[in-house]
Design an enzyme around this catalytic site. Sequence first.
Site, PDB file in Angstrom:
ATOM      1  N   ALA A  63       0.848  -1.184   0.000  1.00 39.51           N
ATOM      2  CA  ALA A  63       0.000   0.000   0.000  1.00 39.51           C
ATOM      3  C   ALA A  63       0.888   1.240   0.000  1.00 39.51           C
ATOM      4  O   ALA A  63       1.929   1.257   0.670  1.00 39.51           O
ATOM      5  CB  ALA A  63      -0.885  -0.008   1.241  1.00 39.51           C
ATOM      6  N   GLY A 107       1.527  -5.248   0.867  1.00 32.39           N
ATOM      7  CA  GLY A 107       0.438  -5.556  -0.065  1.00 32.39           C
ATOM      8  C   GLY A 107       0.938  -6.182  -1.364  1.00 32.39           C
ATOM      9  O   GLY A 107       0.172  -6.875  -2.044  1.00 32.39           O
ATOM     10  N   GLU A 110       1.150  -9.687  -0.581  1.00 30.56           N
ATOM     11  CA  GLU A 110      -0.237 -10.153  -0.417  1.00 30.56           C
ATOM     12  C   GLU A 110      -0.900 -10.383  -1.785  1.00 30.56           C
ATOM     13  O   GLU A 110      -1.693 -11.314  -1.953  1.00 30.56           O
ATOM     14  CB  GLU A 110      -1.015  -9.142   0.433  1.00 30.56           C
ATOM     15  CG  GLU A 110      -0.470  -9.101   1.859  1.00 30.56           C
ATOM     16  CD  GLU A 110      -1.113  -8.035   2.724  1.00 30.56           C
ATOM     17  OE1 GLU A 110      -0.756  -6.854   2.567  1.00 30.56           O
ATOM     18  OE2 GLU A 110      -1.972  -8.377   3.548  1.00 30.56           O
ATOM     19  N   GLU A 130       4.725  -4.744   7.478  1.00 35.48           N
ATOM     20  CA  GLU A 130       3.691  -3.871   8.054  1.00 35.48           C
ATOM     21  C   GLU A 130       3.876  -3.623   9.553  1.00 35.48           C
ATOM     22  O   GLU A 130       3.652  -2.523  10.034  1.00 35.48           O
ATOM     23  CB  GLU A 130       2.281  -4.456   7.804  1.00 35.48           C
ATOM     24  CG  GLU A 130       1.776  -4.234   6.393  1.00 35.48           C
ATOM     25  CD  GLU A 130       2.078  -5.388   5.454  1.00 35.48           C
ATOM     26  OE1 GLU A 130       3.072  -6.105   5.689  1.00 35.48           O
ATOM     27  OE2 GLU A 130       1.318  -5.571   4.490  1.00 35.48           O
TER      28      GLU A 130
END
Length: 256
Positions: A63, A107, A110, A130
Amino acid sequence: MALLYEKRDRIAYITINRPRALNAIDPETLKELSEALIDFREDNNAWVAIITGSDRRAFCVGADIKEMLPVLSDIRNEWWRVPPTILRGLELWKPIIAAVNGLALGGGLELVLACDIRIAAENASFGVPEVTLGIMPGWGGTQRLVRAVPAAIAAEMLFFGQRIDAQEAYRIGLVNKVVPQADLMATAEEWARRLCEIPPLAVRAVKEAMIKGAEMNLEDGLRLEAKLMDYLVASEDHKEARSAFLEKRKPNIRGK
Ligand code: CAA
């Protein structure tokens, strides 16, 4: 464009394209990713997707810390406001290949985890940092990583946020293959083309059975499998593939 999307010969190519931010996902990228994935899902002529990043250095570093994380904070408790993607909210049973060309962090990893087949360039690296930002993976990392690799390895990666290289990712079973950067897209395309020679309804049913079945007890999983098998035995491609086998010829697969 934050995302490049094109389709050629039954293959959809999705390329995250924000090289200046190492392909971090901002709200625009997420929206375009959602639109591309929905188009891929709805297009009967697109059978396999390849997701990659636009520069040699990064697949995706997660992100966007400046542009995306504040939005996620603003809309907390209202996850339905996030565009649906394979990270969360979009059911998509067509096969997806990640061609991991560099850093896959947060992300980005992910997203790799939400793909079915993962090909890594030798310079790729993987991590979920994170926690070092005082948050946690919010796009499936805690759920999919522990299903993809042994629990102690997942805990190590999730607790410490450290990166692993492509060879280590291969050793722990996170990726299917490691290739030189120059061969990455050709290898991903070769896997995609091989998948296009297999009746696509069967591939999709296998993916659905695998993913849904992993959350079921064995009895329910076997019921789901039987239901999907009933659907496939009535398909045109199955009849054609069976005749072709008996007539010793190549089947004409049509996705029906
Ligand atoms: N968001 C926004 N910008 C990012 C970014 C990110 N996640 N990661 C890197 N960038 C930007 C940097 O700000 C920098 O931009 P400027 O040149 O304009 O300053 C540019 O990309 C290059 O980065 P660096 O100068 O830091 O390059 P480096 O080689 O020294 O380090 C790195 C590379 C290790 C990837 C480092 O940038 C880094 O640690 N990035 C953060 C990665 C991260 O924490 N990702 C998780 C995000 S949170 C998340 O994904 C939550 C979720 O699950 C939903």
